[in-house]
Design a protein around this motif. Structure first.
Motif, PDB file in Angstrom:
ATOM      1  N   GLY A  13      -3.870  15.109   5.838  1.00 50.06           N
ATOM      2  CA  GLY A  13      -4.878  15.111   6.896  1.00 50.06           C
ATOM      3  C   GLY A  13      -5.985  16.106   6.599  1.00 50.06           C
ATOM      4  N   GLU A  14      -6.876  16.234   7.558  1.00 46.72           N
ATOM      5  CA  GLU A  14      -8.015  17.132   7.372  1.00 46.72           C
ATOM      6  C   GLU A  14      -7.579  18.580   7.155  1.00 46.72           C
ATOM      7  N   ASP A  15      -6.462  18.945   7.782  1.00 46.97           N
ATOM      8  CA  ASP A  15      -6.032  20.351   7.705  1.00 46.97           C
ATOM      9  C   ASP A  15      -5.433  20.708   6.353  1.00 46.97           C
TER      10      ASP A  15
ATOM     11  N   PRO B 134     -16.429   6.520  -6.464  1.00 40.84           N
ATOM     12  CA  PRO B 134     -17.077   7.430  -5.521  1.00 40.84           C
ATOM     13  C   PRO B 134     -18.136   6.683  -4.701  1.00 40.84           C
ATOM     14  N   SER B 135     -18.158   6.964  -3.401  1.00 44.26           N
ATOM     15  CA  SER B 135     -19.048   6.167  -2.536  1.00 44.26           C
ATOM     16  C   SER B 135     -20.516   6.280  -2.933  1.00 44.26           C
ATOM     17  N   LYS B 136     -20.880   7.375  -3.604  1.00 44.41           N
ATOM     18  CA  LYS B 136     -22.300   7.507  -3.993  1.00 44.41           C
ATOM     19  C   LYS B 136     -22.683   6.453  -5.058  1.00 44.41           C
TER      20      LYS B 136
ATOM     21  N   VAL C 286     -11.601   0.796  10.520  1.00 43.57           N
ATOM     22  CA  VAL C 286     -11.702  -0.042  11.725  1.00 43.57           C
ATOM     23  C   VAL C 286     -12.436   0.693  12.840  1.00 43.57           C
ATOM     24  N   ARG C 287     -12.649   1.997  12.649  1.00 46.60           N
ATOM     25  CA  ARG C 287     -13.361   2.771  13.673  1.00 46.60           C
ATOM     26  C   ARG C 287     -14.859   2.829  13.415  1.00 46.60           C
ATOM     27  N   ASP C 288     -15.287   2.286  12.291  1.00 48.87           N
ATOM     28  CA  ASP C 288     -16.649   2.540  11.866  1.00 48.87           C
ATOM     29  C   ASP C 288     -17.334   1.235  11.445  1.00 48.87           C
TER      30      ASP C 288
ATOM     31  N   ARG D 142     -17.964   5.981   2.606  1.00 45.27           N
ATOM     32  CA  ARG D 142     -17.525   7.371   2.638  1.00 45.27           C
ATOM     33  C   ARG D 142     -16.555   7.610   3.798  1.00 45.27           C
ATOM     34  N   GLY D 143     -15.472   8.295   3.500  1.00 53.57           N
ATOM     35  CA  GLY D 143     -14.539   8.679   4.558  1.00 53.57           C
ATOM     36  C   GLY D 143     -13.729   7.536   5.125  1.00 53.57           C
ATOM     37  N   THR D 144     -13.687   6.395   4.443  1.00 56.79           N
ATOM     38  CA  THR D 144     -12.927   5.267   4.987  1.00 56.79           C
ATOM     39  C   THR D 144     -11.421   5.433   4.741  1.00 56.79           C
ATOM     40  N   GLY D 145     -11.068   6.387   3.885  1.00 54.39           N
ATOM     41  CA  GLY D 145      -9.649   6.661   3.669  1.00 54.39           C
ATOM     42  C   GLY D 145      -9.126   6.181   2.323  1.00 54.39           C
ATOM     43  N   LYS D 146     -10.000   6.064   1.340  1.00 53.23           N
ATOM     44  CA  LYS D 146      -9.560   5.591   0.014  1.00 53.23           C
ATOM     45  C   LYS D 146      -8.526   6.554  -0.584  1.00 53.23           C
ATOM     46  N   THR D 147      -8.871   7.844  -0.520  1.00 53.07           N
ATOM     47  CA  THR D 147      -7.950   8.834  -1.067  1.00 53.07           C
ATOM     48  C   THR D 147      -6.633   8.810  -0.303  1.00 53.07           C
ATOM     49  N   ALA D 148      -6.740   8.688   1.017  1.00 53.51           N
ATOM     50  CA  ALA D 148      -5.519   8.665   1.844  1.00 53.51           C
ATOM     51  C   ALA D 148      -4.639   7.474   1.471  1.00 53.51           C
ATOM     52  N   LEU D 149      -5.274   6.324   1.245  1.00 56.83           N
ATOM     53  CA  LEU D 149      -4.513   5.129   0.868  1.00 56.83           C
ATOM     54  C   LEU D 149      -3.777   5.341  -0.442  1.00 56.83           C
TER      55      LEU D 149
ATOM     56  N   ASN E 113      -8.851   0.107   7.379  1.00 52.12           N
ATOM     57  CA  ASN E 113      -8.030   1.319   7.410  1.00 52.12           C
ATOM     58  C   ASN E 113      -8.129   2.021   8.773  1.00 52.12           C
ATOM     59  N   LYS E 114      -7.286   2.998   8.940  1.00 50.99           N
ATOM     60  CA  LYS E 114      -7.225   3.836  10.145  1.00 50.99           C
ATOM     61  C   LYS E 114      -6.839   3.029  11.374  1.00 50.99           C
ATOM     62  N   SER E 115      -6.020   2.043  11.188  1.00 48.37           N
ATOM     63  CA  SER E 115      -5.648   1.222  12.340  1.00 48.37           C
ATOM     64  C   SER E 115      -4.565   1.888  13.177  1.00 48.37           C
ATOM     65  N   ASP E 116      -4.301   3.158  12.926  1.00 55.49           N
ATOM     66  CA  ASP E 116      -3.374   3.863  13.813  1.00 55.49           C
ATOM     67  C   ASP E 116      -4.066   4.233  15.119  1.00 55.49           C
ATOM     68  N   THR E 117      -5.393   4.036  15.182  1.00 56.21           N
ATOM     69  CA  THR E 117      -6.112   4.305  16.414  1.00 56.21           C
ATOM     70  C   THR E 117      -5.558   3.413  17.504  1.00 56.21           C
TER      71      THR E 117
ATOM     72  N   ARG F  85      -2.600   1.838   7.959  1.00 55.94           N
ATOM     73  CA  ARG F  85      -2.699   3.182   8.526  1.00 55.94           C
ATOM     74  C   ARG F  85      -1.892   4.155   7.680  1.00 55.94           C
ATOM     75  N   PRO F  86      -2.481   4.598   6.609  1.00 56.82           N
ATOM     76  CA  PRO F  86      -1.745   5.506   5.731  1.00 56.82           C
ATOM     77  C   PRO F  86      -1.297   6.772   6.448  1.00 56.82           C
ATOM     78  N   ARG F  87      -1.964   7.090   7.536  1.00 61.38           N
ATOM     79  CA  ARG F  87      -1.573   8.292   8.273  1.00 61.38           C
ATOM     80  C   ARG F  87      -0.139   8.180   8.767  1.00 61.38           C
TER      81      ARG F  87
HETATM   82  N1  LIG Z   1      -6.292   8.843  11.740  1.00 66.61           N
HETATM   83  C1  LIG Z   1      -6.391   8.504  10.482  1.00 66.61           C
HETATM   84  N2  LIG Z   1      -7.153   9.233   9.672  1.00 66.61           N
HETATM   85  C2  LIG Z   1      -7.238   8.853   8.389  1.00 66.61           C
HETATM   86  C3  LIG Z   1      -6.541   7.740   7.884  1.00 66.61           C
HETATM   87  N3  LIG Z   1      -6.835   7.606   6.577  1.00 66.61           N
HETATM   88  C4  LIG Z   1      -7.662   8.628   6.281  1.00 66.61           C
HETATM   89  N4  LIG Z   1      -7.919   9.390   7.370  1.00 66.61           N
HETATM   90  C5  LIG Z   1      -8.757  10.589   7.452  1.00 66.61           C
HETATM   91  O1  LIG Z   1     -10.093  10.204   7.159  1.00 66.61           O
HETATM   92  C6  LIG Z   1     -10.729  11.251   6.427  1.00 66.61           C
HETATM   93  C7  LIG Z   1     -11.317  10.679   5.154  1.00 66.61           C
HETATM   94  O2  LIG Z   1     -10.262  10.227   4.346  1.00 66.61           O
HETATM   95  P1  LIG Z   1     -10.388  10.174   2.758  1.00 66.61           P
HETATM   96  O3  LIG Z   1      -9.126   9.593   2.254  1.00 66.61           O
HETATM   97  O4  LIG Z   1     -10.816  11.471   2.219  1.00 66.61           O
HETATM   98  O5  LIG Z   1     -11.594   9.145   2.628  1.00 66.61           O
HETATM   99  P2  LIG Z   1     -12.355   8.687   1.303  1.00 66.61           P
HETATM  100  O6  LIG Z   1     -12.715   7.262   1.495  1.00 66.61           O
HETATM  101  O7  LIG Z   1     -11.539   9.003   0.095  1.00 66.61           O
HETATM  102  O8  LIG Z   1     -13.641   9.600   1.386  1.00 66.61           O
HETATM  103  P3  LIG Z   1     -14.778   9.844   0.270  1.00 66.61           P
HETATM  104  O9  LIG Z   1     -14.067  10.273  -0.982  1.00 66.61           O
HETATM  105  O10 LIG Z   1     -15.633  10.916   0.858  1.00 66.61           O
HETATM  106  O11 LIG Z   1     -15.527   8.584   0.098  1.00 66.61           O
HETATM  107  C8  LIG Z   1      -9.680  12.309   6.151  1.00 66.61           C
HETATM  108  O12 LIG Z   1      -9.855  13.344   7.081  1.00 66.61           O
HETATM  109  C9  LIG Z   1      -8.374  11.604   6.383  1.00 66.61           C
HETATM  110  O13 LIG Z   1      -7.386  12.501   6.854  1.00 66.61           O
HETATM  111  C10 LIG Z   1      -5.714   6.959   8.785  1.00 66.61           C
HETATM  112  O14 LIG Z   1      -5.070   5.961   8.470  1.00 66.61           O
HETATM  113  N5  LIG Z   1      -5.702   7.404  10.071  1.00 66.61           N
END
Ligand SMILES: Nc1nc2c(ncn2[C@@H]2O[C@H](COP(=O)(O)OP(=O)(O)OP(=O)(O)O)[C@@H](O)[C@H]2O)c(=O)[nH]1
Length: 358
Positions: free
Chosen positions: A79-81, A165-167, A191-193, A61-68, A287-291, A334-336
């Motif tokens: 982003g979150e906003d 879906p992660s569930k 990579v943060r988790d 969950r929240g690993t960034g699948k949708t973002a990718l 993912n999230k290697s922009d950290t 880092r899709p961000r």
């Molecule tokens: N900093 C940063 N944040 C990211 C990155 N990718 C995703 N995020 C953030 O991580 C959060 C979760 O991203 P999602 O793409 O919704 O993750 P998901 O895996 O689809 O989540 P679920 O559908 O709940 O399983 C969001 O707030 C994104 O903005 C990234 O590369 N860098």
């Protein structure tokens, strides 16, 4: 005012202007990328894709699948906003155009650059048309070619990505079913988790078992292991006729879906074949290697590089199968921030068992 968080009206005005300018620049760039992605999708669609592939994107969950996938298909990052995209339904459909090189071409006749001819037996997977066949810049353009000859051409494939879906990750039948209808898997962790990485490892092990010939009821694999590399991968989509695709082609397409840049360097990953002979390349994506590296805990580092990279390689190495191509296995992204993370790609390439940094 020095050493104070209270700004004078002039300072406040100045800072506001800077922030507004940055926002404008960021959104204009995002908008431009989105438009470019749309144009590319439209023109690729007009060219008619050679085939469709389904790629499963899995991860905690929240690993960034949708973002990718948003970055993959639209070239943008939400982003979150940002409000959620109402058209997003756990997947994206997007064309990918690859530069292809036929494995070997030997011509004994004289050909011309404007009307290249290829022996039909060497066409790898789908028809090459005059419109997508482009002479390689290195080719001799005077029209007189003698063997061996290398020509590249462009081929477009439609990628249907499905996000599990992660569930459903903890339901083995659900996961097995999802894997059985897809051609490749992109396994995502953050990579943060750490927990998401452990989950990814568990999933990798599950996939290893699922795609391991040893777990297959068919005994033909053990009696003829050398055949595995050439087994035919078929798409399950009813609109597409079964045909043969190399695992490395599918891995390249999966890499594109996982936002792995420079897909020519990605030849395959872990994976294996199931009892029907389907080969399932797996790409592991951190993912999230922009950290910034320095913001992670110091225990996560080894020689200035995160241990997670090594852990990922070990995880994929454990599940590497004879059927899978022995080249690239995972990367970080880092899709961000979009593109520009080839540093990680090169870093991983150097350390990836025997593949060097091609
Ligand atoms: N900093 C940063 N944040 C990211 C990155 N990718 C995703 N995020 C953030 O991580 C959060 C979760 O991203 P999602 O793409 O919704 O993750 P998901 O895996 O689809 O989540 P679920 O559908 O709940 O399983 C969001 O707030 C994104 O903005 C990234 O590369 N860098």
């Amino acid at each position: 005012m020095v050493n104070s968080l209270v700004w004078t009206p002039d300072e406040a005005k100045y800072l506001k202007a800077i922030f507004r300018w940055q926002e404008t620049v960021a959104s204009a760039e995002d908008e431009k990328r989105r438009r470019e992605a749309e144009d590319a999708a439209r023109s690729a669609w007009e060219q008619k894709p050679a085939a469709e592939f389904r790629i499963l994107v899995i991860g905690g969950r929240g690993t960034g699948k949708t973002a990718l996938l948003t970055r993959f298909a639209q070239g943008t990052f939400h982003g979150e906003d940002h409000p959620p995209d109402p058209f997003y339904e756990r997947g994206r459909r997007h064309p990918v155009t690859l530069d292809m090189t036929p494995p070997t071409i030997t011509t004994t006749t004289t050909t011309t650059a404007s009307t290249p001819t290829l022996p039909t037996t060497l066409i790898p997977s789908s028809p090459i048309t005059k419109s997508n066949l482009q002479p390689h810049p290195n080719n001799n353009s005077n029209g007189n070619h003698h063997s061996p000859q290398t020509q590249t051409y462009k081929q477009t494939y439609m990628i249907d990505t499905l996000e599990l879906p992660s569930k459903h990750l903890h339901s083995n039948p659900m996961l097995a079913q999802a894997l059985s209808i897809t051609e490749a898997a992109v396994l995502v962790y953050s990579v943060r988790d750490d927990a998401s990485f452990r989950l990814a490892q568990g999933l990798a092990e599950f996939m290893h078992e699922h795609f391991s010939p040893a777990s297959s009821s068919s005994s033909s694999f053990s009696s003829a292991p050398s055949i595995r590399r050439s087994l035919i991968v078929t798409t399950t989509s009813s609109s597409i006729r079964p045909r043969s695709f190399s695992p490395s082609l599918i891995a390249k397409l999966a890499a594109a879906a996982g936002n792995i840049e420079n897909t020519t360097a990605v030849g395959g990953g872990g994976g294996g074949c199931d009892d029907k002979g389907r080969i399932c390349p797996l790409i592991l994506v951190g993912n999230k290697s922009d950290t910034p590296l320095s913001s992670c805990s110091s225990s996560s580092f080894d020689d200035d590089e995160p241990v997670a990279v090594l852990q990922s390689q070990r995880a994929v190495a454990r599940m590497r199968m004879p059927a899978a191509e022995r080249t690239f296995c995972f990367s970080r992204c880092r899709p961000r921030l979009g593109k520009g993370w080839t540093r990680y790609l090169r870093w991983s390439a150097r350390r990836c068992c025997g593949c060097g940094g091609r």
